[in-house]
Design a protein around this motif. Structure first.
Motif, PDB file in Angstrom:
ATOM      1  N   PHE A  61       0.840  -1.201   0.000  1.00 18.87           N
ATOM      2  CA  PHE A  61       0.000   0.000   0.000  1.00 18.87           C
ATOM      3  C   PHE A  61       0.877   1.254   0.000  1.00 18.87           C
ATOM      4  O   PHE A  61       0.618   2.211  -0.740  1.00 18.87           O
ATOM      5  N   GLU A  62       1.938   1.248   0.791  1.00 15.69           N
ATOM      6  CA  GLU A  62       2.833   2.410   0.857  1.00 15.69           C
ATOM      7  C   GLU A  62       3.510   2.679  -0.485  1.00 15.69           C
ATOM      8  O   GLU A  62       3.827   3.824  -0.811  1.00 15.69           O
ATOM      9  N   LEU A  63       3.733   1.632  -1.257  1.00 14.59           N
ATOM     10  CA  LEU A  63       4.426   1.781  -2.542  1.00 14.59           C
ATOM     11  C   LEU A  63       3.456   1.841  -3.719  1.00 14.59           C
ATOM     12  O   LEU A  63       3.859   1.674  -4.864  1.00 14.59           O
ATOM     13  N   ARG A  64       2.176   2.097  -3.452  1.00 16.22           N
ATOM     14  CA  ARG A  64       1.166   2.007  -4.518  1.00 16.22           C
ATOM     15  C   ARG A  64       1.427   2.984  -5.663  1.00 16.22           C
ATOM     16  O   ARG A  64       0.973   2.753  -6.776  1.00 16.22           O
ATOM     17  N   ASP A  65       2.127   4.090  -5.400  1.00 15.64           N
ATOM     18  CA  ASP A  65       2.411   5.059  -6.469  1.00 15.64           C
ATOM     19  C   ASP A  65       3.741   4.787  -7.164  1.00 15.64           C
ATOM     20  O   ASP A  65       4.123   5.522  -8.066  1.00 15.64           O
ATOM     21  N   ARG A  66       4.441   3.744  -6.744  1.00 12.98           N
ATOM     22  CA  ARG A  66       5.741   3.415  -7.335  1.00 12.98           C
ATOM     23  C   ARG A  66       5.588   2.210  -8.268  1.00 12.98           C
ATOM     24  O   ARG A  66       5.727   1.066  -7.849  1.00 12.98           O
ATOM     25  N   ALA A  67       5.320   2.501  -9.518  1.00  7.74           N
ATOM     26  CA  ALA A  67       5.117   1.418 -10.483  1.00  7.74           C
ATOM     27  C   ALA A  67       6.417   0.673 -10.788  1.00  7.74           C
ATOM     28  O   ALA A  67       6.384  -0.422 -11.344  1.00  7.74           O
ATOM     29  N   ASP A  68       7.554   1.249 -10.408  1.00 10.28           N
ATOM     30  CA  ASP A  68       8.838   0.625 -10.717  1.00 10.28           C
ATOM     31  C   ASP A  68       9.314  -0.328  -9.629  1.00 10.28           C
ATOM     32  O   ASP A  68      10.313  -1.008  -9.793  1.00 10.28           O
ATOM     33  N   LEU A  69       8.585  -0.385  -8.491  1.00  9.82           N
ATOM     34  CA  LEU A  69       9.024  -1.227  -7.370  1.00  9.82           C
ATOM     35  C   LEU A  69       7.963  -2.258  -7.022  1.00  9.82           C
ATOM     36  O   LEU A  69       6.768  -1.996  -7.117  1.00  9.82           O
ATOM     37  N   ILE A  70       8.428  -3.408  -6.593  1.00  6.13           N
ATOM     38  CA  ILE A  70       7.535  -4.409  -6.012  1.00  6.13           C
ATOM     39  C   ILE A  70       8.073  -4.788  -4.633  1.00  6.13           C
ATOM     40  O   ILE A  70       9.239  -4.539  -4.330  1.00  6.13           O
ATOM     41  N   VAL A  71       7.216  -5.376  -3.838  1.00  9.39           N
ATOM     42  CA  VAL A  71       7.612  -5.827  -2.503  1.00  9.39           C
ATOM     43  C   VAL A  71       7.806  -7.339  -2.558  1.00  9.39           C
ATOM     44  O   VAL A  71       6.949  -8.063  -3.057  1.00  9.39           O
ATOM     45  N   LEU A  72       8.947  -7.780  -2.090  1.00  6.56           N
ATOM     46  CA  LEU A  72       9.225  -9.215  -2.048  1.00  6.56           C
ATOM     47  C   LEU A  72       9.360  -9.674  -0.610  1.00  6.56           C
ATOM     48  O   LEU A  72       9.951  -8.986   0.222  1.00  6.56           O
TER      49      LEU A  72
END
Ligand SMILES: [Zn+2]
Length: 77
Positions: free
Chosen positions: A17-28
């Motif tokens: 949710f925190e990275l929802r605006d970062r299309a270049d990153l995913i959470v692993l």
């Protein structure tokens, strides 16, 4: 004492949710094969796509465990 898997999942959802605006990153979700520590890491999606033919048992290049400092962290499938 280790945290339960439900807490892991909640942390994962929160980070996504925190990275929802970062299309270049995913959470692993990753785990150290040396000491069994659990981590969430932000990972460039292009690196992940390039890795997609590899098995999850191959350690992530350049990711060191925060606890034991070994570079033996794998993606939790
Ligand atoms: Zn470790």
């Amino acid at each position: 004492m280790r945290r339960g898997i439900k807490v892991y999942h909640r942390d994962f959802e929160r980070r996504c949710f925190e990275l929802r605006d970062r299309a270049d990153l995913i959470v692993l979700e990753t785990k150290c094969r040396n000491c069994d520590s659990y981590y969430l890491i932000d990972w460039p999606i292009m690196h992940y796509i390039k890795r997609s033919n590899l098995t999850p048992h191959i350690p992530l290049n350049g990711v060191k465990c925060f606890e034991c400092k070994h570079d033996n962290c794998i993606i939790i499938p």
